[in-house]
Design a protein around this motif. Structure first.
Motif, short mmCIF file in Angstrom:
data_model
loop_
_atom_site.label_atom_id
_atom_site.label_comp_id
_atom_site.label_asym_id
_atom_site.label_seq_id
_atom_site.Cartn_x
_atom_site.Cartn_y
_atom_site.Cartn_z
N ALA A 333 0.68 -1.36 0.09
CA ALA A 333 0.25 0.09 0.09
C ALA A 333 0.77 0.99 -0.04
O ALA A 333 0.28 2.94 -0.75
CB ALA A 333 -1.37 0.15 0.85
N ARG A 334 2.09 1.21 0.75
CA ARG A 334 2.57 2.20 0.51
C ARG A 334 3.82 2.37 -0.40
O ARG A 334 3.52 4.20 -1.29
CB ARG A 334 4.32 2.51 2.23
N ARG A 335 4.19 1.72 -1.26
CA ARG A 335 4.24 1.99 -2.48
C ARG A 335 3.45 2.18 -3.34
O ARG A 335 3.68 3.40 -4.51
CB ARG A 335 5.03 0.58 -3.02
N VAL A 336 2.18 1.63 -3.37
CA VAL A 336 1.08 1.54 -4.26
C VAL A 336 0.52 3.38 -4.48
O VAL A 336 0.12 4.49 -5.18
CB VAL A 336 -0.08 0.92 -4.21
N LEU A 337 0.62 3.98 -3.04
CA LEU A 337 -0.17 5.18 -2.42
C LEU A 337 0.75 6.26 -3.30
O LEU A 337 1.90 6.42 -3.51
CB LEU A 337 -0.02 5.28 -1.18
N ARG A 338 0.01 7.49 -4.31
CA ARG A 338 0.42 8.78 -3.90
C ARG A 338 1.33 9.59 -2.78
O ARG A 338 0.22 9.71 -1.98
CB ARG A 338 -0.67 9.80 -5.25
N HIS A 339 1.46 10.44 -2.94
CA HIS A 339 2.03 11.10 -2.01
C HIS A 339 0.81 12.12 -1.75
O HIS A 339 0.01 12.84 -2.19
CB HIS A 339 2.96 12.72 -2.33
N GLY A 340 0.81 11.76 0.45
CA GLY A 340 -0.43 12.29 0.56
C GLY A 340 -1.41 11.75 0.57
O GLY A 340 -2.46 11.96 1.46
N GLY A 341 -1.43 10.33 -0.18
CA GLY A 341 -2.55 9.58 -0.74
C GLY A 341 -2.77 8.45 1.51
O GLY A 341 -1.40 8.31 2.11
N GLU A 342 -4.28 7.71 1.25
CA GLU A 342 -4.14 7.64 2.27
C GLU A 342 -4.20 5.65 2.47
O GLU A 342 -5.17 5.02 1.88
CB GLU A 342 -5.23 7.62 3.26
N LEU A 343 -4.01 5.38 3.23
CA LEU A 343 -4.65 3.39 4.28
C LEU A 343 -5.00 3.53 5.04
O LEU A 343 -4.96 4.48 6.43
CB LEU A 343 -3.03 2.86 4.08
N PRO A 371 -14.82 -2.34 21.50
CA PRO A 371 -14.50 -3.17 22.37
C PRO A 371 -13.38 -3.61 21.52
O PRO A 371 -12.91 -4.47 22.16
CB PRO A 371 -15.40 -4.05 22.81
N LYS A 372 -13.99 -4.16 20.38
CA LYS A 372 -13.45 -5.29 19.99
C LYS A 372 -11.68 -4.88 18.81
O LYS A 372 -11.27 -5.43 17.95
CB LYS A 372 -13.76 -6.80 19.80
N PHE A 373 -12.62 -3.90 17.86
CA PHE A 373 -11.88 -3.61 16.80
C PHE A 373 -12.16 -2.09 16.89
O PHE A 373 -12.23 -1.31 17.29
CB PHE A 373 -12.94 -3.53 15.73
N VAL A 374 -10.53 -2.10 15.76
CA VAL A 374 -10.37 -0.75 15.94
C VAL A 374 -9.90 -0.02 14.50
O VAL A 374 -9.01 -0.81 13.79
CB VAL A 374 -8.94 0.08 16.75
N VAL A 375 -9.87 1.72 14.39
CA VAL A 375 -10.22 1.74 12.42
C VAL A 375 -8.66 2.74 11.78
O VAL A 375 -9.36 4.23 13.56
CB VAL A 375 -11.67 2.62 11.88
N LEU A 376 -7.94 2.73 11.53
CA LEU A 376 -6.68 3.33 11.65
C LEU A 376 -6.65 4.14 10.21
O LEU A 376 -6.81 3.21 9.76
CB LEU A 376 -5.37 2.86 12.35
N LYS A 377 -5.87 5.25 10.54
CA LYS A 377 -5.47 5.39 9.80
C LYS A 377 -3.92 6.38 8.85
O LYS A 377 -3.35 6.44 10.44
CB LYS A 377 -6.31 6.53 8.85
N SER A 378 -3.12 5.67 8.10
CA SER A 378 -1.85 6.39 8.26
C SER A 378 -1.96 7.30 5.98
O SER A 378 -2.56 6.72 5.70
CB SER A 378 -1.01 5.17 8.08
N PHE A 379 -0.72 8.11 6.44
CA PHE A 379 -1.05 8.59 5.13
C PHE A 379 0.58 8.78 4.11
O PHE A 379 1.52 8.44 5.55
CB PHE A 379 -1.09 10.00 5.70
N LYS A 380 0.94 8.36 3.14
CA LYS A 380 2.03 8.68 2.91
C LYS A 380 2.83 9.75 2.45
O LYS A 380 2.01 11.32 2.24
CB LYS A 380 2.02 8.15 1.61
N THR A 381 4.13 10.17 3.60
CA THR A 381 4.15 11.60 3.48
C THR A 381 5.89 11.19 3.00
O THR A 381 6.43 13.14 2.85
CB THR A 381 4.27 12.03 5.18
N GLY A 382 6.73 10.77 3.15
CA GLY A 382 7.17 10.90 2.18
C GLY A 382 8.28 10.10 0.56
O GLY A 382 6.53 9.41 -0.03
#
Length: 382
Positions: A333-343, A371-382
């Protein structure tokens, strides 16, 4: 510390039909898992060279059965992209002609009458049911049908399926925690109509979710996906959105609805999942352009080609539990995302995906949790 090359992960299977060097694909460094198990060995040693006529192999995991029996020019049917990929690579590694094994998808109807059918029992009973129903018209009274699996995978419900669809069934003694299943073809049993694919309405919408037999949570929406659906981002700058590990396509469908100008990409390693996603999306009647592909996560995608990747990563591959598949998805996902893109992902709390995402992306934020799940997001900044 010097890493171990994936090439050294190759191991040798020694059975009645010969010796074969096999690997699991995708290759991983420090691989400790084999491309076969005791059930494969049990089956191959039981058969020896007592094989004549047309041979069908169903659900070969990484090509061990296909390679060991390639002299008999089998047809190999599987729902898994990784199974077919591993088979092709392992045939080449053993200098076996790829034309000796015919590969077909779980969605392809077998085209011959078969004298011998070998079936690896899957943990998804619905898939086995569909496969046996599909298989029955291609058997004669003299056909041999042999299943194999680890003892923990074979239950009374498994044997009842063989009995109901194929005919009288019995099992072998267990060896190394593996067991064989022997079914005698009863030609008086008419094969039932497969109940798959099934569909059910997506609550709060006019959409129907289509589910083939091997799709995760095919009878109802799982609670993790429910949470993720409540937190799909809306952003006019998101031109390309990927539903990674798409299953029946509900996540990509709702992303398309909320981002009507975006192009959607649905990908899964299961042929049945991709077919389900396509049927779900087509039936919804949305105007977004969309493409559907079966593959190894994002391997076929160009670098910097997506703005948003949505994923509910599996924490198992077959019967093996672990985070290797998720880690591979995050790296791709990090490879495929554009700069500023979100996973954006959903995961069980105990898996601690935020640690991996922060290590990889340099950032990870919690969007929502229960209580069981978490939703997370990360952005490609580099």
């Amino acid at each position: 510390m010097t890493s171990i090359s994936p090439v050294r992960a190759m191991q040798r299977l020694e059975v009645a039909s010969g010796r074969f060097s096999l690997r699991r694909y995708p290759l991983r460094q420090r691989e400790t898992l084999r491309a076969w198990d005791a059930a494969d060995e049990y089956l191959l040693n039981h058969l020896g060279r007592d094989i004549t006529g047309r041979l069908l192999i169903v659900n070969d995991s990484f090509g061990a059965l296909g390679c060991a029996l390639s002299d008999y020019r089998p047809t190999l049917q599987s729902d898994s992209y990784l199974s077919h990929w591993s088979t092709r690579e392992n045939l080449a590694a053993n200098r076996l002609d790829s034309d000796q094994v015919r590969l077909i998808s779980s969605l392809d109807e077998p085209s011959d009458q078969y004298d011998l059918v070998l079936i690896r029992v899957t943990k998804t009973l619905a898939l086995l049911e569909h496969e046996l129903i599909q298989l029955k018209p291609h058997l004669t009274a003299s056909s041999r049908v042999i299943g194999c699996g680890m003892v923990k995978q074979i239950h009374s419900s498994t044997l009842q399926l063989f009995e109901r669809i194929i005919g009288p069934t019995h099992t072998s003694l267990a060896k190394k925690k593996a067991r064989l299943i022997f079914a005698t073809v009863d030609t008086d049993i008419d094969p039932p109509v497969s109940p798959y694919p099934v569909s059910y309405p997506l609550e709060g919408s006019a959409y129907q979710l289509v589910n083939h037999a091997n799709v995760f949570s095919r009878d109802q929406l799982d609670i993790g996906t429910r949470l993720l659906l409540q937190h799909i981002p809306v952003n006019a700058d998101y031109r390309d959105i990927i539903d990674l590990g798409c299953g029946n396509g509900v996540v990509g469908l709702m992303a398309a609805q909320r981002n009507p100008d975006a192009r959607l990409h649905f990908v899964d390693e299961s042929a049945m999942a991709v077919a389900s996603a396509e049927a779900t999306f087509t039936g919804a009647g949305l105007s977004n352009p969309a493409c559907f592909r079966q593959g190894d996560a994002l391997s076929g995608f160009a670098p910097a080609s997506a703005d948003l990747i949505l994923c509910n990563p599996p924490f198992h591959q077959g019967s093996v539990v672990g985070d290797a598949t998720a880690w591979r998805m995050f790296n791709q996902a990090r490879r495929v995302l554009r700069h500023g893109g979100e996973l954006r992902i959903i995961g069980n709390r105990h898996l601690n995906y935020h640690v991996k995402l922060k290590r990889l992306f340099g950032n990870a934020r919690q969007v929502a949790a229960d209580p069981k799940f978490v939703v997370l997001k990360s952005f490609k900044t580099g």
